[in-house]
Design a protein around this motif. Structure first.
Motif, PDB file in Angstrom:
ATOM      1  N   HIS A 195      71.183  -3.568  53.061  1.00  0.00           N
ATOM      2  CA  HIS A 195      71.009  -2.122  52.973  1.00  0.00           C
ATOM      3  C   HIS A 195      72.287  -1.399  52.562  1.00  0.00           C
ATOM      4  O   HIS A 195      72.320  -0.164  52.541  1.00  0.00           O
ATOM      5  N   LEU A 196      73.333  -2.156  52.238  1.00  0.00           N
ATOM      6  CA  LEU A 196      74.618  -1.570  51.868  1.00  0.00           C
ATOM      7  C   LEU A 196      74.846  -1.668  50.364  1.00  0.00           C
ATOM      8  O   LEU A 196      74.275  -2.530  49.689  1.00  0.00           O
ATOM      9  N   ILE A 197      75.697  -0.797  49.855  1.00  0.00           N
ATOM     10  CA  ILE A 197      76.012  -0.735  48.421  1.00  0.00           C
ATOM     11  C   ILE A 197      77.448  -1.208  48.209  1.00  0.00           C
ATOM     12  O   ILE A 197      78.370  -0.765  48.906  1.00  0.00           O
ATOM     13  N   ASP A 198      77.650  -2.093  47.256  1.00  0.00           N
ATOM     14  CA  ASP A 198      78.992  -2.598  46.968  1.00  0.00           C
ATOM     15  C   ASP A 198      79.774  -1.557  46.166  1.00  0.00           C
ATOM     16  O   ASP A 198      79.520  -1.339  44.982  1.00  0.00           O
ATOM     17  N   CYS A 199      80.718  -0.894  46.845  1.00  0.00           N
ATOM     18  CA  CYS A 199      81.594   0.080  46.185  1.00  0.00           C
ATOM     19  C   CYS A 199      83.037  -0.411  46.182  1.00  0.00           C
ATOM     20  O   CYS A 199      83.987   0.386  46.213  1.00  0.00           O
ATOM     21  N   SER A 200      83.215  -1.708  46.112  1.00  0.00           N
ATOM     22  CA  SER A 200      84.557  -2.297  46.092  1.00  0.00           C
ATOM     23  C   SER A 200      85.376  -1.810  44.905  1.00  0.00           C
ATOM     24  O   SER A 200      86.606  -1.829  44.949  1.00  0.00           O
ATOM     25  N   GLU A 201      84.702  -1.393  43.834  1.00  0.00           N
ATOM     26  CA  GLU A 201      85.418  -0.921  42.640  1.00  0.00           C
ATOM     27  C   GLU A 201      86.294   0.295  42.921  1.00  0.00           C
ATOM     28  O   GLU A 201      87.227   0.592  42.178  1.00  0.00           O
ATOM     29  N   VAL A 202      86.009   1.012  44.009  1.00  0.00           N
ATOM     30  CA  VAL A 202      86.780   2.214  44.343  1.00  0.00           C
ATOM     31  C   VAL A 202      88.133   1.854  44.952  1.00  0.00           C
ATOM     32  O   VAL A 202      89.084   2.635  44.872  1.00  0.00           O
ATOM     33  N   ILE A 203      88.250   0.674  45.536  1.00  0.00           N
ATOM     34  CA  ILE A 203      89.485   0.273  46.215  1.00  0.00           C
ATOM     35  C   ILE A 203      90.583   0.030  45.172  1.00  0.00           C
ATOM     36  O   ILE A 203      90.396  -0.727  44.219  1.00  0.00           O
ATOM     37  N   PRO A 204      91.755   0.651  45.331  1.00  0.00           N
ATOM     38  CA  PRO A 204      92.845   0.457  44.358  1.00  0.00           C
ATOM     39  C   PRO A 204      93.338  -0.992  44.324  1.00  0.00           C
ATOM     40  O   PRO A 204      93.120  -1.771  45.257  1.00  0.00           O
ATOM     41  N   THR A 205      94.010  -1.320  43.251  1.00  0.00           N
ATOM     42  CA  THR A 205      94.631  -2.641  43.129  1.00  0.00           C
ATOM     43  C   THR A 205      96.036  -2.583  43.718  1.00  0.00           C
ATOM     44  O   THR A 205      96.850  -1.761  43.297  1.00  0.00           O
ATOM     45  N   PRO A 206      96.345  -3.427  44.701  1.00  0.00           N
ATOM     46  CA  PRO A 206      97.665  -3.366  45.342  1.00  0.00           C
ATOM     47  C   PRO A 206      98.785  -3.782  44.396  1.00  0.00           C
ATOM     48  O   PRO A 206      98.585  -4.572  43.462  1.00  0.00           O
ATOM     49  N   ALA A 207      99.959  -3.226  44.632  1.00  0.00           N
ATOM     50  CA  ALA A 207     101.150  -3.669  43.901  1.00  0.00           C
ATOM     51  C   ALA A 207     101.534  -5.068  44.366  1.00  0.00           C
ATOM     52  O   ALA A 207     101.243  -5.470  45.493  1.00  0.00           O
ATOM     53  N   THR A 208     102.207  -5.798  43.496  1.00  0.00           N
ATOM     54  CA  THR A 208     102.643  -7.156  43.820  1.00  0.00           C
ATOM     55  C   THR A 208     103.921  -7.118  44.647  1.00  0.00           C
ATOM     56  O   THR A 208     104.815  -6.311  44.395  1.00  0.00           O
ATOM     57  N   ASN A 209     103.995  -7.983  45.633  1.00  0.00           N
ATOM     58  CA  ASN A 209     105.248  -8.175  46.366  1.00  0.00           C
ATOM     59  C   ASN A 209     106.028  -9.287  45.677  1.00  0.00           C
ATOM     60  O   ASN A 209     105.559 -10.421  45.573  1.00  0.00           O
ATOM     61  N   THR A 210     107.222  -8.983  45.198  1.00  0.00           N
ATOM     62  CA  THR A 210     108.005  -9.955  44.423  1.00  0.00           C
ATOM     63  C   THR A 210     109.025 -10.706  45.271  1.00  0.00           C
ATOM     64  O   THR A 210     109.747 -11.562  44.755  1.00  0.00           O
ATOM     65  N   VAL A 211     109.090 -10.396  46.577  1.00  0.00           N
ATOM     66  CA  VAL A 211     110.067 -11.057  47.450  1.00  0.00           C
ATOM     67  C   VAL A 211     109.409 -12.266  48.105  1.00  0.00           C
ATOM     68  O   VAL A 211     108.425 -12.124  48.836  1.00  0.00           O
TER      69      VAL A 211
END
Length: 361
Positions: free
Chosen positions: A304-320
């Motif tokens: 009964h739920l709708i996949d709205c994962s597309e709204v979640i931002p893409t995290p920045a990469t941790n380079t350390v």
């Protein structure tokens, strides 16, 4: 039990579907009165929530105090669930809907600081409290460098049950008690350790109120593996005026170490999973993503739920890369996993430093 098994399979299938959708170019629909576009038009309103949340709750998408508070309320709201019934309704927002009761529980001390603005956001945008809580957790992780991009399913109905006291594991509980409570909610010991990845951006405000904002590892603004390294370091420091309930000595000045983290990292049932994340951020994020996907739909019918994962931002990469803090050495690690030695890690240059508290927003 058959329904719960089916619901879990649907949830797992949804995770894989989300991964496929992200990798496959698809047509998006422009959202009305917005610069955003969405694969599913039903998700358009969540972009409005995102913009409001980032600007007015997360201080312009910062990985700060509100970010770790969002993860904390997501866990505390959902974990009241029991596979045997007789407890709360899971990830349903009852901690906000029934805040006059649930926010008075000792384990929920301080959660009102995030519950109040989340309630206002949900009311302003016509969203359920269960949805706004799990959405805020996914956005919070995305705001932290190195974070995972969590799944977000929308459409949870309003809570109908009040979660009873005693469903949230306390830091002073024994490992046996903690594992039993998590098993009752449907989580394995490995999934518990994966969920504790949230402690890498966490800080304590209420364990010792004289030293608010005390972080649990040396990089509280970054989603990394340091919690799984530094909890295993030998103890040298007592923060504040003395040890409080649920706290043990810390490995660095300025850090707080929870008794539960300390004991889980050294228990034979959980030590090797704990150690496996120490130098493997990819594995840590994979396991955390899966455990959070499960947590976020406890008690819900995912059909009964709708996949709205597309709204979640893409995290920045941790380079350390993972490291031992300055002044520490391999010999300072408590070897708790009997199966494999602790990985060799680079040591930060310079003298040992005190870790600064997380400033309030």
């Amino acid at each position: 039990m058959a329904f719960k098994s089916l619901a879990l399979l649907v949830a797992i299938a949804s995770v894989f579907q989300f991964t496929w959708v992200l990798a496959t170019p698809v047509k998006k629909t422009a959202c009305p009165n917005s610069s955003h576009s969405a694969i599913n038009a039903a998700c358009c309103t969540w972009f409005d929530v995102l913009d409001d949340m980032q600007a007015n709750l997360f201080d312009g998408a910062e990985c700060g105090e509100e970010a770790h508070s969002a993860l904390r309320i997501a866990f505390h709201d959902a974990i009241g669930f029991s596979t045997k019934g007789g407890k709360g309704g899971g990830a349903d927002g009852s901690i906000i809907a029934n805040g006059d009761v649930e926010l008075e529980f000792a384990a929920n001390n301080g959660i009102e600081d995030i519950a109040t603005p989340l309630q206002a956001l949900a009311d302003a945008h016509g969203k359920s409290y269960g949805d706004i809580i799990q959405f805020s957790a996914a956005v919070a992780v995305a705001d932290c460098p190195g974070g995972a991009r969590l799944q977000f399913l929308a459409g949870r109905p309003n809570a109908t049950l009040i979660t009873p006291d005693g469903t949230v594991p306390d830091p002073f509980n024994t490992v046996d008690v903690i594992l039993a409570r998590m098993a009752d909610a449907g989580f394995s010991s490995d999934e518990l350790i994966a969920l504790l990845t949230s402690h890498t951006i966490a800080a304590a405000d209420k364990i010792d109120i004289t030293i608010p904002g005390t972080p649990f590892d040396s990089t509280p603004g970054t989603f990394d593996t340091q919690i799984f390294i530094e909890v295993l370091l030998n103890a040298i420091h007592t923060p504040g005026a003395g040890l409080q309930q649920g706290e043990v000595k810390a490995p660095l000045a300025g850090l707080m170490r929870l008794q539960s983290d300390f004991e889980l990292s050294r228990d034979s049932r959980t030590a090797c999973t704990w150690q496996s994340f120490a130098n493997n951020p990819k594995l840590m994020n994979q396991k955390f993503t899966a455990a959070m996907a499960k947590l976020a739909v406890l008690g819900q019918n995912v059909r009964h739920l709708i996949d709205c994962s597309e709204v979640i931002p893409t995290p920045a990469t941790n380079t350390v890369p993972p490291f031992l803090p300055a002044g520490k050495h391999q010999s300072d690690i408590h070897q708790a996993c009997a199966a494999t030695p602790f990985p060799s890690l680079p040591i930060q240059p310079g003298p040992q430093q005190s870790i600064a508290p997380v400033p309030p927003s």
